[in-house]
Scaffold this motif. Structure first.
Motif: not given
Length: 462
Positions: A83, A87, A96
């Motif tokens: 992630d 992102s 994250q």
């Protein structure tokens, strides 16, 4: 000393019973001790087996939990890194990346927890796993420092060429450790099964030993009981024999007393009656005086005969003057009548003894001296009566022919035994042919109630 042939006199029953009771007590005590020790050992062994099993399962579950935690954190860290790389928003990417710090600490804590419960077989794969995890987190720490341009440029190559291979390698090592961990559990279960088998063998041996000991004790107890029954039967036989002899002696004594009264006293009284009739018919004073002198002599003779007869039945001086004078009188009368030298040595304190003790001692000495006169052909008899502490010791020793105590026994000895036994005392007769005889009695000075409850030891020694 003389006795009539009869059954052999047994050695002291109390002495014979003590070893048997001691053996039985030790046997039953040892059996109970073995049972208690076996029970305690069994409980301890069961507790050890249970504790080892619980400990092994607990360690297995703790290691398994630590491995599961490591796997989960590796998977979760990969998700956070993915992630982070994908992102587009820097704030979201930073959020994250922030999850990875606590996750790294939890992973290191799980590794440390696993290390504390590490089995020797797991050491090599565990070290490899820890090395891979440390390298893995170093790579991730470097990755979270990338800029947006670095993420856009390297995300796919990093994800497929770096992250996934490392994660796969770590999970494979974790699976290896899990397999070793399962083998350790299997090994622990095998050890528990072996311990249970040893416990079963121990219980079987204990059961066999206890059963064998119980059978031996049962056989010993049966043998002891049978022996007691035989001894009881012998005692009953002895009592019946004694009762028969006592009845016979009573009849003989009555017959002798009747003969004495008839032959001696009766004839003297008849002579007195005849002389009285002669005195009534006498005409001269000289004849009357002669009849009266004859009556006086016959009366004196009758009085002496009655006195001697009464003294033979029970000397009055035993009640009036005491035991010591009665013994000395009996010694003088025996010496005067038979020429036997009878020497009496007695304490003055014996005159204070209870009446039963005085009677028993007098009859015992009387019987022993009479046996020496009638059967032993002795020249000297020494009589000693001493009060020592809480007992009275009576000793009668002669230098006569002696006898074999194993085969000779009669009413006189039985009477002495019963008299001593009734007072809770101990009678010992030592004799050998040609070496004289020693009679020794020890009478305790206790309460009448206690005396009546005791049984004496009485035996003959050859």
């Amino acid at each position: 000393m003389q006795s009539h042939p009869g059954s052999q006199v047994a050695v002291s029953e109390e002495k014979r019973r003590r070893p048997s009771w001691l053996i039985l007590s030790l046997g039953f005590g040892g059996l109970l001790t073995c049972i208690v020790v076996a029970a305690v050992g069994t409980l301890a062994a069961l507790d050890r087996v249970r504790s080892n099993e619980v400990h092994s399962r607990k360690m297995f579950l703790e290691r398994l939990s630590a491995l599961d935690q490591i796997r989960a954190q590796i998977y979760l860290s990969g998700t956070y890194v993915r992630d982070f790389l994908l992102s587009p928003d820097p704030l979201t990417a930073q959020a994250q990346a922030a999850h990875l710090g606590p996750l790294e600490r939890d992973t290191h804590n799980a590794i440390e927890a696993y290390r504390r419960n590490l089995e020797p077989e797991e050491r090599e794969p565990f070290l490899a796993l820890r090395k891979e995890i440390e390298a893995y987190w170093q790579v991730l720490d470097t990755t979270v420092g990338w800029t947006q341009q670095d993420r856009d440029r390297l995300r796919f190559s990093f994800f497929y060429n770096e992250l996934v291979p490392r994660r796969t390698a770590m999970l494979q090592i974790a699976d290896r450790i899990a397999l070793v961990n399962e083998r350790g559990l299997t090994r622990s279960e095998g050890q528990s099964a072996s311990a249970a088998g040893n416990l079963r063998r121990y219980l079987m041996l204990t059961f066999a030993g206890t059963l064998g000991g119980g059978l031996i004790l049962a056989l010993v107890t049966i043998a002891f009981t049978l022996r007691l029954e035989r001894e009881l039967e012998l005692r009953r036989s002895d009592l019946q024999e004694l009762s028969t002899l006592l009845l016979r002696a009573q009849e003989n004594e009555r017959r002798a007393l009747a003969r004495e009264l008839h032959d001696e006293i009766g004839q003297s009284l008849s002579a007195i009656l005849m002389e009285t009739e002669g005195a009534e018919c006498a005409e001269r004073r000289a004849d009357l005086s002669s009849h009266l002198d004859s009556i006086k002599g016959l009366a004196e003779k009758t009085v002496n005969q009655v006195r001697d007869l009464a003294l033979l039945l029970r000397p009055s001086m035993l009640d009036d003057l005491g035991l010591a004078p009665a013994l000395n009188w009996h010694a003088r009368e025996t010496s005067k009548r038979t020429g036997l030298n009878v020497v009496v040595s007695a304490d003055d304190a014996i005159d204070d003894l209870p009446d039963e003790h005085r009677t028993c001692i007098y009859r015992l000495v009387q019987e022993a001296v009479n046996n020496a006169v009638r059967h032993a052909n002795a020249r000297t008899v020494d009589v000693s009566v001493r009060k020592e502490g809480h007992k009275v010791n009576v000793t009668v020793r002669d230098n006569g022919a002696g006898f074999d105590t194993r085969f000779l026994r009669g009413l006189g000895l039985l009477g002495m035994e019963e008299r001593v036994r009734r007072l809770g005392g101990r009678l010992k007769i030592t004799s050998e042919p040609g070496r004289g005889t020693l009679v020794h009695a020890a009478l305790p000075l206790s309460d009448l109630e206690k005396r009546n409850g005791h049984e004496a030891d009485s035996y003959l020694v050859g």
